[in-house]
Design a protein around this motif. Sequence first.
Motif, short mmCIF file in Angstrom:
data_model
loop_
_atom_site.label_atom_id
_atom_site.label_comp_id
_atom_site.label_asym_id
_atom_site.label_seq_id
_atom_site.Cartn_x
_atom_site.Cartn_y
_atom_site.Cartn_z
N TYR A 256 0.95 -1.22 -0.10
CA TYR A 256 0.18 -0.16 0.02
C TYR A 256 0.87 1.26 -0.07
O TYR A 256 2.15 1.19 0.28
N HIS B 184 1.01 -5.26 6.65
CA HIS B 184 1.31 -5.03 5.17
C HIS B 184 2.44 -3.80 5.40
O HIS B 184 2.45 -2.90 6.15
N ARG C 166 -4.22 0.82 -2.40
CA ARG C 166 -3.51 -0.45 -2.55
C ARG C 166 -2.87 -0.46 -3.88
O ARG C 166 -3.39 -0.17 -4.65
N VAL D 90 -10.65 -4.43 5.24
CA VAL D 90 -9.23 -4.34 5.10
C VAL D 90 -8.84 -4.30 6.51
O VAL D 90 -7.53 -3.88 6.99
#
Length: 213
Positions: A7, A176, A57, A88
């Motif tokens: 991201y 992430h 993203r 998410v």
Amino acid sequence: MERMPAYRLRHASRLRNDVPSMYDVLKEGAAGLGGPMATEAIKNWITPSRLAVVLERIDDRRIVGVSLSRYPTTGLCYHCVFAVYKDVRGQGLGGAMIAGILRYLAVPGRHQAHKWFASYPSYNTDVDALYIATGWVHEGTLRHHTKNKTDLIVRAFHLPEMSIPAFWHETHPEAHVVDWRPLLTTRPAGDRQATILDTPEVRPDQGRDGDVW
């Protein structure tokens, strides 16, 4: 091998696809936002004197998070609205957004701030936990501060007095990788693709917890 960013944070733009996508995120994650004038209000928010950041993203360029802040006076930044899509959540993206924006606020320039603060209903325990996890301090409680007599919690992060959180994916291995560096670009929105950085990241603090740069 260092994981590639999944991201990125970037400044919101007036591109046709951005505003509806931002509205969808805020409608789902920010209570009280709605109505036919909502998208127009978002457009009006995206000005150089305010800080509108989206979490995108990289593989499909889907906007999944939105952060809106304004400056009551020079150096003082008020975090007004913050939302991440429900599908998410639980992946460390909220913390990564906060940590990345804090790094950007420390950089000399138009949006540099010595304090980032927020107020929110006391019943919003998820938001409160997020601010606590990223090091924000409690500055007080505003009693019966809404029409429904709801208490509001006030928290703040003082730059550069407090240590900026480490790169979120390094202290939270399950999270992430979120690249905050596209916030540094001054290119117009039409050059969005050029903000994807493929070279290894040069980081002054190397991501160590507690370091300030």
